[in-house]
Motif scaffolding. Structure first.
Motif, PDB file in Angstrom:
ATOM      1  N   GLU A   1       9.194 -12.659  26.079  1.00 51.46           N
ATOM      2  CA  GLU A   1       8.364 -12.014  25.031  1.00 51.46           C
ATOM      3  C   GLU A   1       9.378 -12.180  23.879  1.00 51.46           C
ATOM      4  N   LEU A   2       8.966 -12.604  22.724  1.00 46.65           N
ATOM      5  CA  LEU A   2       9.618 -12.587  21.286  1.00 46.65           C
ATOM      6  C   LEU A   2       8.833 -11.323  20.692  1.00 46.65           C
ATOM      7  N   TYR A   3       9.743 -10.385  20.144  1.00 47.78           N
ATOM      8  CA  TYR A   3       9.110  -9.297  19.547  1.00 47.78           C
ATOM      9  C   TYR A   3       9.689  -8.508  18.459  1.00 47.78           C
ATOM     10  N   ARG A   4       9.197  -7.894  17.602  1.00 51.60           N
ATOM     11  CA  ARG A   4       9.735  -7.474  16.347  1.00 51.60           C
ATOM     12  C   ARG A   4      10.387  -6.258  16.308  1.00 51.60           C
ATOM     13  N   HIS A   5      11.471  -5.746  16.074  1.00 50.63           N
ATOM     14  CA  HIS A   5      12.261  -4.522  16.250  1.00 50.63           C
ATOM     15  C   HIS A   5      13.279  -4.455  14.917  1.00 50.63           C
TER      16      HIS A   5
ATOM     17  N   TRP B   1      14.105 -10.044  15.116  1.00 51.66           N
ATOM     18  CA  TRP B   1      13.405 -10.559  16.392  1.00 51.66           C
ATOM     19  C   TRP B   1      14.399 -10.355  17.590  1.00 51.66           C
ATOM     20  N   LYS B   2      13.745  -9.932  18.612  1.00 50.53           N
ATOM     21  CA  LYS B   2      14.517  -9.664  19.908  1.00 50.53           C
ATOM     22  C   LYS B   2      13.729 -10.692  21.068  1.00 50.53           C
ATOM     23  N   PHE B   3      14.405 -10.993  22.263  1.00 48.31           N
ATOM     24  CA  PHE B   3      13.748 -11.502  23.176  1.00 48.31           C
ATOM     25  C   PHE B   3      13.934 -10.660  24.400  1.00 48.31           C
ATOM     26  N   SER B   4      12.547 -10.428  25.311  1.00 47.98           N
ATOM     27  CA  SER B   4      12.995  -9.762  26.355  1.00 47.98           C
ATOM     28  C   SER B   4      12.397 -10.698  27.588  1.00 47.98           C
TER      29      SER B   4
ATOM     30  N   ALA C   1       3.069  -8.650  16.315  1.00 48.33           N
ATOM     31  CA  ALA C   1       4.428  -7.796  17.019  1.00 48.33           C
ATOM     32  C   ALA C   1       5.154  -8.444  18.030  1.00 48.33           C
ATOM     33  N   LYS C   2       4.371  -9.307  18.949  1.00 45.18           N
ATOM     34  CA  LYS C   2       4.922  -9.946  20.139  1.00 45.18           C
ATOM     35  C   LYS C   2       4.272 -11.369  20.156  1.00 45.18           C
ATOM     36  N   ILE C   3       5.355 -12.148  20.708  1.00 41.08           N
ATOM     37  CA  ILE C   3       4.836 -13.564  21.211  1.00 41.08           C
ATOM     38  C   ILE C   3       5.099 -13.676  22.591  1.00 41.08           C
TER      39      ILE C   3
END
Length: 193
Positions: A160-164, A168-171, A104-106
């Motif tokens: 973090e790269l994460y799925r939404h 993919w989004k980046f935080s 789910a997150k990188i």
């Protein structure tokens, strides 16, 4: 032109860049000159996290001794022991389209190797950043400069790269830790010993 983020900001990556799947995460830093008698060795580590924010196995921890994870979808380019020179000090390639669905997150982390033994911390590191490039054309899409707000920390979760909703989004996280890599690995559910 790259979008510059501040701590805490989140941004769409694949929605604003349709068709994007191959990205390079570049990380860089400079160490301040000081007479501590020890060289700095900063390391990038990557944690592949499930929905609960944990690694399901040691294979979900990518670092200089295990350069690949996520069935080959995440590849670390290798350890840079000096950080000397311009440009990215370390980089990680991510094939977003092939990251296993269970991830789910990188999470991307920079740590100082043997920080406690060498008396080092992020107060002695400057110009830290993370950036995301389109691997196809080397275009910088997103950049997050961490700033100088760390003093005693020996590890920083940079982003973090994460799925939404299938994208993919980046935080931009910028969260510092004392206790180095072991503390973060434990928080992510890995046995350290």
């Amino acid at each position: 032109m790259a979008i510059s983020l501040s701590k805490g900001q989140k941004i769409d990556l694949t929605k604003t860049n349709p068709g994007l799947s191959q990205v390079v995460i570049g990380l860089g830093w400079d160490t301040n000159k000081y007479d501590g008698g020890q060289d700095f060795d900063l390391d990038t580590s990557v944690f592949l996290l499930d929905e609960s924010g944990k690694c399901s196995s040691d294979k979900d921890f990518i670092f200089y001794n295990q350069l690949e994870g996520g069935n080959g979808s995440v590849v670390h380019a290798g350890d840079n022991r000096t950080g000397v020179g311009d440009g990215d000090d370390e980089s990680v390639k991510v094939d977003l389209s092939n990251v296993p669905a269970s991830i789910a997150k990188i999470s991307f982390v920079i740590t100082i190797h043997d920080a406690e033994g060498r008396g080092q911390n992020f107060g002695q590191v400057s110009n830290s950043y993370v950036r995301i490039l389109n691997e196809e054309n080397n275009e910088e899409l997103i950049r997050y400069d961490l700033g100088e707000d760390f003093s005693i920390e020996t590890a920083v979760i940079v982003g973090e790269l994460y799925r939404h909703n299938g994208e993919w989004k980046f935080s931009a996280i910028g969260s510092g830790y004392q206790g180095g890599l072991a503390r973060i690995a434990t928080d992510y559910g890995l046995q350290v010993g």
